[in-house]
Design a protein around this motif. Structure first.
Motif, PDB file in Angstrom:
ATOM      1  N   GLY A 118       0.777  -1.223   0.000  1.00 19.64           N
ATOM      2  CA  GLY A 118       0.000   0.000   0.000  1.00 19.64           C
ATOM      3  C   GLY A 118       0.807   1.270   0.000  1.00 19.64           C
ATOM      4  O   GLY A 118       2.039   1.266   0.011  1.00 19.64           O
ATOM      5  N   MET A 119       0.073   2.385   0.000  1.00 17.12           N
ATOM      6  CA  MET A 119       0.640   3.721  -0.109  1.00 17.12           C
ATOM      7  C   MET A 119      -0.028   4.639   0.906  1.00 17.12           C
ATOM      8  O   MET A 119      -1.065   4.325   1.479  1.00 17.12           O
ATOM      9  CB  MET A 119       0.374   4.295  -1.508  1.00 17.12           C
ATOM     10  CG  MET A 119       0.849   3.472  -2.666  1.00 17.12           C
ATOM     11  SD  MET A 119       0.245   4.170  -4.244  1.00 17.12           S
ATOM     12  CE  MET A 119      -1.499   3.708  -4.174  1.00 17.12           C
ATOM     13  N   PHE A 120       0.594   5.794   1.077  1.00 10.63           N
ATOM     14  CA  PHE A 120      -0.020   6.873   1.854  1.00 10.63           C
ATOM     15  C   PHE A 120       0.495   8.187   1.290  1.00 10.63           C
ATOM     16  O   PHE A 120       1.693   8.322   0.993  1.00 10.63           O
ATOM     17  CB  PHE A 120       0.324   6.779   3.340  1.00 10.63           C
ATOM     18  CG  PHE A 120      -0.322   7.855   4.169  1.00 10.63           C
ATOM     19  CD1 PHE A 120      -1.634   7.714   4.590  1.00 10.63           C
ATOM     20  CD2 PHE A 120       0.358   9.020   4.489  1.00 10.63           C
ATOM     21  CE1 PHE A 120      -2.256   8.715   5.331  1.00 10.63           C
ATOM     22  CE2 PHE A 120      -0.251  10.022   5.230  1.00 10.63           C
ATOM     23  CZ  PHE A 120      -1.560   9.868   5.649  1.00 10.63           C
ATOM     24  N   ALA A 121      -0.387   9.149   1.139  1.00 13.17           N
ATOM     25  CA  ALA A 121       0.008  10.434   0.565  1.00 13.17           C
ATOM     26  C   ALA A 121      -0.338  11.565   1.509  1.00 13.17           C
ATOM     27  O   ALA A 121      -1.400  11.570   2.150  1.00 13.17           O
ATOM     28  CB  ALA A 121      -0.686  10.656  -0.780  1.00 13.17           C
ATOM     29  N   ASP A 122       0.573  12.534   1.618  1.00  7.51           N
ATOM     30  CA  ASP A 122       0.270  13.813   2.241  1.00  7.51           C
ATOM     31  C   ASP A 122       0.688  14.895   1.242  1.00  7.51           C
ATOM     32  O   ASP A 122       1.158  14.569   0.142  1.00  7.51           O
ATOM     33  CB  ASP A 122       0.949  13.946   3.616  1.00  7.51           C
ATOM     34  CG  ASP A 122       2.468  13.963   3.558  1.00  7.51           C
ATOM     35  OD1 ASP A 122       3.038  14.379   2.523  1.00  7.51           O
ATOM     36  OD2 ASP A 122       3.105  13.570   4.559  1.00  7.51           O
ATOM     37  N   PRO A 123       0.505  16.167   1.546  1.00  5.55           N
ATOM     38  CA  PRO A 123       0.786  17.191   0.533  1.00  5.55           C
ATOM     39  C   PRO A 123       2.219  17.201   0.006  1.00  5.55           C
ATOM     40  O   PRO A 123       2.461  17.635  -1.129  1.00  5.55           O
ATOM     41  CB  PRO A 123       0.458  18.491   1.279  1.00  5.55           C
ATOM     42  CG  PRO A 123      -0.585  18.102   2.274  1.00  5.55           C
ATOM     43  CD  PRO A 123      -0.185  16.736   2.728  1.00  5.55           C
ATOM     44  N   LYS A 124       3.187  16.718   0.795  1.00  3.46           N
ATOM     45  CA  LYS A 124       4.587  16.803   0.390  1.00  3.46           C
ATOM     46  C   LYS A 124       5.238  15.464   0.086  1.00  3.46           C
ATOM     47  O   LYS A 124       6.361  15.436  -0.421  1.00  3.46           O
ATOM     48  CB  LYS A 124       5.395  17.510   1.487  1.00  3.46           C
ATOM     49  CG  LYS A 124       5.000  18.959   1.700  1.00  3.46           C
ATOM     50  CD  LYS A 124       5.898  19.608   2.739  1.00  3.46           C
ATOM     51  CE  LYS A 124       5.527  21.077   2.933  1.00  3.46           C
ATOM     52  NZ  LYS A 124       6.406  21.733   3.943  1.00  3.46           N
ATOM     53  N   HIS A 125       4.557  14.347   0.386  1.00  2.00           N
ATOM     54  CA  HIS A 125       5.191  13.040   0.234  1.00  2.00           C
ATOM     55  C   HIS A 125       4.180  12.008  -0.247  1.00  2.00           C
ATOM     56  O   HIS A 125       2.995  12.076   0.090  1.00  2.00           O
ATOM     57  CB  HIS A 125       5.773  12.539   1.565  1.00  2.00           C
ATOM     58  CG  HIS A 125       6.638  13.530   2.277  1.00  2.00           C
ATOM     59  ND1 HIS A 125       6.114  14.457   3.151  1.00  2.00           N
ATOM     60  CD2 HIS A 125       7.968  13.744   2.226  1.00  2.00           C
ATOM     61  CE1 HIS A 125       7.089  15.203   3.635  1.00  2.00           C
ATOM     62  NE2 HIS A 125       8.229  14.803   3.083  1.00  2.00           N
ATOM     63  N   LEU A 126       4.669  11.067  -1.045  1.00  2.00           N
ATOM     64  CA  LEU A 126       3.927   9.853  -1.357  1.00  2.00           C
ATOM     65  C   LEU A 126       4.781   8.692  -0.869  1.00  2.00           C
ATOM     66  O   LEU A 126       5.898   8.482  -1.359  1.00  2.00           O
ATOM     67  CB  LEU A 126       3.666   9.723  -2.861  1.00  2.00           C
ATOM     68  CG  LEU A 126       3.034   8.401  -3.316  1.00  2.00           C
ATOM     69  CD1 LEU A 126       1.639   8.232  -2.720  1.00  2.00           C
ATOM     70  CD2 LEU A 126       2.992   8.309  -4.832  1.00  2.00           C
ATOM     71  N   TYR A 127       4.282   7.962   0.114  1.00  2.00           N
ATOM     72  CA  TYR A 127       5.015   6.832   0.672  1.00  2.00           C
ATOM     73  C   TYR A 127       4.438   5.531   0.126  1.00  2.00           C
ATOM     74  O   TYR A 127       3.220   5.388  -0.018  1.00  2.00           O
ATOM     75  CB  TYR A 127       4.915   6.817   2.205  1.00  2.00           C
ATOM     76  CG  TYR A 127       5.485   8.039   2.872  1.00  2.00           C
ATOM     77  CD1 TYR A 127       6.863   8.177   3.056  1.00  2.00           C
ATOM     78  CD2 TYR A 127       4.655   9.057   3.329  1.00  2.00           C
ATOM     79  CE1 TYR A 127       7.387   9.307   3.681  1.00  2.00           C
ATOM     80  CE2 TYR A 127       5.166  10.186   3.948  1.00  2.00           C
ATOM     81  CZ  TYR A 127       6.536  10.302   4.114  1.00  2.00           C
ATOM     82  OH  TYR A 127       7.056  11.417   4.724  1.00  2.00           O
ATOM     83  N   VAL A 128       5.315   4.580  -0.171  1.00  2.00           N
ATOM     84  CA  VAL A 128       4.870   3.268  -0.633  1.00  2.00           C
ATOM     85  C   VAL A 128       5.808   2.204  -0.087  1.00  2.00           C
ATOM     86  O   VAL A 128       7.028   2.407  -0.029  1.00  2.00           O
ATOM     87  CB  VAL A 128       4.796   3.212  -2.184  1.00  2.00           C
ATOM     88  CG1 VAL A 128       6.135   3.531  -2.822  1.00  2.00           C
ATOM     89  CG2 VAL A 128       4.288   1.853  -2.664  1.00  2.00           C
ATOM     90  N   THR A 129       5.245   1.089   0.366  1.00  2.00           N
ATOM     91  CA  THR A 129       6.051  -0.055   0.782  1.00  2.00           C
ATOM     92  C   THR A 129       6.028  -1.078  -0.347  1.00  2.00           C
ATOM     93  O   THR A 129       4.960  -1.504  -0.782  1.00  2.00           O
ATOM     94  CB  THR A 129       5.510  -0.690   2.074  1.00  2.00           C
ATOM     95  OG1 THR A 129       4.097  -0.910   1.964  1.00  2.00           O
ATOM     96  CG2 THR A 129       5.745   0.233   3.257  1.00  2.00           C
TER      97      THR A 129
END
Length: 385
Positions: free
Chosen positions: A277-288
């Motif tokens: 999965g992923m998670f997004a905030d205004p400055k970052h897109l995180y993905v494992t």
């Protein structure tokens, strides 16, 4: 039987890799955790409790649903529970007498769950009392989701239905053939405005009109490549992420992309393989990713900000953020905390020793995490050390 075989793929694929030059599989050992002698932040447990039997050993789409009024969760023994996010106290608890395997999700006045036996169950949000129950031909490992008068249900057989939120009656249906071999999970449908977006096991993303199920557009995100069956898997199992930039999608076929929700056209794409999965905030897109690497990408361009390989092959949960920290769980129940600028490890704690697979959630002050045994805890960041 096909889906049972696929379960073995999903559980084993993070641990085993095959070599083209050898018939012996190469075992990918989980990275041993480096000792963290001086954590930079203090992670405090606010409360903890257990919820039923968790997933009961089944592959599950059980998750936490955090809303302003309550934190909702469920377990395979049929319990659906509403808790106080501040204290963990029970607001209400209901026994559905069903094998709940996905959800809950919240839509208006309803709390929705899916079962191993193909039931979509709607409960009153205020009391937990059952409103309706509708049965389908296959298990619902993706949580039912809803908006307004429509609830969308997706089964492992490739069929998707739009239901009346009032009584569960069928309004429309959508069907796509499922590949012979797939990973075990399902991406949860995502409703945005008058469209519902669904990532398919074929590597395609489809947008349907929420009101009638008519296809608005269909886009190939990944296409099968390679000779072996495992090499040709293209499943979209990770949940889609919506942001002001567009729609983020990642596949097991080694593609992550930002799409225009109106047309399905790519704004950028790069090569990352993920079923987690992923998670997004205004400055970052995180993905494992599939190998257990945590990536931080620029959400507007897809450029890599940093990647963290210190938890490689540890079967990571989807990421989440709390304040200026990115957090992931692993197969031993550890939570790993990284500062979001350079990806430096700043803290580590353990929930209970069992795998964390459900997406953690946060209200900005607290982080809520649940493991496969149904242990649930809330954490906050204390005084810096």
């Amino acid at each position: 039987m096909r889906r049972a075989a696929a379960l073995g793929v999903a559980l084993g694929i993070a641990l085993l890799g095959s070599s083209a030059c050898s018939s012996k599989p190469k075992v990918r050992q989980p990275t041993k955790l480096a000792e963290l002698k001086s954590p930079e932040i203090k992670v405090e447990q606010v409360w903890s409790r257990s919820i039923g039997n968790g997933s009961g050993g089944f592959y599950a789409g059980l998750r936490l649903a955090l809303e302003a009024d309550a934190l909702y969760t469920a377990s395979v023994d049929g319990k659906v529970v509403a808790l106080s996010p501040k204290t963990g106290a029970t607001i209400w608890s209901t026994s559905t007498k069903a094998r709940v395997i996905s959800g809950p999700s919240v839509s208006g006045d309803l709390v929705l769950v899916g079962t191993l036996d193909g039931d979509a169950i709607a409960l009153q949000r205020a009391t937990g009392k059952e409103v309706w129950r509708a049965n389908f031909a296959s298990e619902l490992t993706a949580a039912p989701v809803g908006s307004g008068d429509i609830v969308v249900v997706r089964g492992v057989d490739g069929k998707q239905f739009g239901l009346s939120a009032k009584d569960g009656s069928r309004i429309w249906s959508f069907d796509r053939q499922v590949p012979t071999l797939t990973l075990r999970g399902l991406s949860e449908p995502l409703i945005l405005g008058n469209k519902v977006y669904t990532g398919l096991d074929s590597g395609k993303l489809v947008a349907l009109n929420l009101a009638d199920g008519v296809t608005a557009w269909e886009q190939n995100i990944s296409v099968p490549t390679g000779r072996g069956d495992l090499d040709r898997l293209t499943d979209i199992d990770a949940d889609l992420i919506a942001s002001d930039n567009g729609l983020y999608v990642v596949t097991y076929g080694n593609d992550i992309a930002l799409l225009d929700p109106a047309s399905g056209e790519s704004r950028w794409r790069r090569s990352i393989k993920s079923y987690s999965g992923m998670f997004a905030d205004p400055k970052h897109l995180y993905v494992t990713d599939n190998d257990g690497v945590l990536w931080s990408l620029d959400p507007e361009s897809g450029a890599v900000s940093w990647k963290q390989e210190g938890v490689k092959y540890r079967r990571l949960s989807p990421p989440i953020t709390l304040g200026q920290y990115a957090v992931v769980g692993d197969y031993k129940g550890y939570l790993h905390w990284y500062e979001n600028g350079e990806g430096r490890l700043v803290a580590r704690n353990n929930l209970g020793g069992e795998p964390i697979t459900a997406p953690p959630v946060s209200d900005g002050e607290r982080l809520f995490v649940m493991d496969v045994d149904g242990k649930l805890a809330a954490y906050r960041i204390g005084t810096s050390r």
